[in-house]
Design a protein around this motif. Structure first.
Motif, mmCIF file in Angstrom:
data_model
loop_
_atom_site.group_PDB
_atom_site.id
_atom_site.type_symbol
_atom_site.label_atom_id
_atom_site.label_comp_id
_atom_site.label_asym_id
_atom_site.label_seq_id
_atom_site.Cartn_x
_atom_site.Cartn_y
_atom_site.Cartn_z
ATOM 1 N N PRO A 1 -10.769 6.094 12.180
ATOM 2 C CA PRO A 1 -11.107 4.907 12.981
ATOM 3 C C PRO A 1 -11.777 3.807 12.177
ATOM 4 C CG PRO A 1 -12.556 6.764 13.506
ATOM 5 C CD PRO A 1 -11.459 7.309 12.658
ATOM 6 N N ASP B 1 -9.711 0.624 11.509
ATOM 7 C CA ASP B 1 -9.588 -0.443 12.505
ATOM 8 C C ASP B 1 -10.685 -1.497 12.306
ATOM 9 O OD1 ASP B 1 -7.338 0.491 13.854
ATOM 10 O OD2 ASP B 1 -8.515 1.771 15.169
ATOM 11 N N ASN B 2 -11.903 -1.034 12.055
ATOM 12 C CA ASN B 2 -13.011 -1.966 11.840
ATOM 13 C C ASN B 2 -12.798 -2.790 10.576
ATOM 14 O OD1 ASN B 2 -14.351 -0.949 14.117
ATOM 15 N ND2 ASN B 2 -15.380 0.641 12.922
ATOM 16 N N ILE C 1 -9.882 -3.540 9.179
ATOM 17 C CA ILE C 1 -8.799 -4.494 9.420
ATOM 18 C C ILE C 1 -9.316 -5.700 10.201
ATOM 19 C CG2 ILE C 1 -6.718 -4.836 10.836
ATOM 20 C CD1 ILE C 1 -5.747 -2.114 9.846
ATOM 21 N N ALA C 2 -10.145 -5.454 11.226
ATOM 22 C CA ALA C 2 -10.712 -6.555 12.002
ATOM 23 C C ALA C 2 -11.595 -7.445 11.124
ATOM 24 C CB ALA C 2 -11.524 -5.999 13.171
ATOM 25 N N GLN D 1 0.789 -3.135 15.823
ATOM 26 C CA GLN D 1 -0.095 -2.378 16.697
ATOM 27 C C GLN D 1 -1.188 -1.664 15.914
ATOM 28 O OE1 GLN D 1 3.522 -0.558 18.628
ATOM 29 N NE2 GLN D 1 2.259 -0.729 20.444
ATOM 30 N N VAL D 2 -1.010 -1.516 14.623
ATOM 31 C CA VAL D 2 -1.992 -0.820 13.790
ATOM 32 C C VAL D 2 -2.371 -1.663 12.575
ATOM 33 C CG1 VAL D 2 -2.430 1.203 12.334
ATOM 34 C CG2 VAL D 2 -1.209 1.478 14.514
ATOM 35 N N THR E 1 -2.704 -1.611 5.473
ATOM 36 C CA THR E 1 -2.592 -0.467 6.378
ATOM 37 C C THR E 1 -3.722 0.526 6.159
ATOM 38 O OG1 THR E 1 -1.284 0.915 4.885
ATOM 39 C CG2 THR E 1 -0.090 -0.682 6.216
ATOM 40 N N PRO E 2 -4.029 1.356 7.167
ATOM 41 C CA PRO E 2 -4.958 2.463 6.942
ATOM 42 C C PRO E 2 -4.453 3.344 5.799
ATOM 43 C CG PRO E 2 -4.546 2.179 9.289
ATOM 44 C CD PRO E 2 -3.567 1.295 8.567
#
Length: 230
Positions: free
Chosen positions: A89, A92-93, A95-96, A115-116, A157-158
């Motif tokens: 997770p 996501d932080n 990327i934001a 979406q990711v 990407t992650p």
């Protein structure tokens, strides 16, 4: 015996931003007729892949989007099956955070509606350089992200998400083993896919040693595949 052929899209099945040639689609359909499954694994989101394949008349294809983040089975909507693959997770932080930093520098930059992942599309070499410098300056703050640069965009990407893990998860879902998979691609984000698949086919790849066969065109690559899956 091969049970699945996985293709990259851009600069493999079709030139960037262009439709696939009719002879390419005919050869893909010939592969399907043998009973071998066909998939596309791309940095593009699955909704893009779905529209592309529906227009091409290939309905039963498996689509792995965003460099291995999600998979959709078939082009019907709602899909037969749609799965998000796992990642930490923290990504996501990060990327934001990175998006906010890029937005400060290029407020009107266009992002692929993922979406990711995060995929900005620079409009000039200057914007490419600005985004690259931003990523470099933020490197210590985004340890859970991987960056792939393409001719027209940058995929962020992650780190747990690659075309390797995408095919690995796809194997778990379908029961098709790595030794039953042929991977076909051209670029740096395809190398993880080459590492997973038993048989690797390149379309003008920069490092031929990464593949078993390297061809100048997708037509030659497809004709070769049609021969070896008989």
């Amino acid at each position: 015996m091969y049970k699945l052929v996985v293709f990259d899209l851009d600069d493999t099945l079709a030139a960037v931003g262009e439709a696939a040639l009719g002879e390419t689609l005919t050869l893909i359909k010939n592969i399907e007729k043998t009973g071998v499954n066909v998939a596309v694994c791309s940095g593009k989101p699955v909704y893009y892949l779905c529209g592309f394949m529906r227009q091409a008349g290939i309905k039963n294809i498996i689509m792995v989007g965003e460099n291995g983040a999600v998979v959709q089975f078939g082009t019907s909507l709602p899909p037969k099956r749609f799965v998000f693959f796992p990642y930490l997770p923290e990504a996501d932080n990060e990327i934001a955070f990175l998006k906010k930093e890029i937005d400060k520098l290029i407020p009107d930059i266009w992002y692929q509606p993922n979406q990711v992942a995060l995929t900005p599309f620079p409009r000039s070499e200057e914007e490419f350089n600005i985004i690259q410098a931003c990523i470099h300056s933020c490197r210590e703050k985004i340890p859970h992200l991987t960056v792939y640069q393409h001719c027209d965009s940058i995929d962020i990407t992650p780190s747990e998400i690659t075309k390797y893990t995408g095919l690995q998860h796809l194997s778990d879902i379908t029961g098709i083993k790595a030794e039953e998979i042929i991977a076909v691609g051209d670029g740096v984000n395809d190398y993880p896919m080459f590492e997973y698949a038993k048989y690797r086919v390149g379309v003008h790849v920069e490092h031929p040693e990464a593949v078993d066969k390297n061809f100048d065109t997708i037509k030659e690559a497809l004709e070769h595949i049609c021969e070896i899956i008989k």
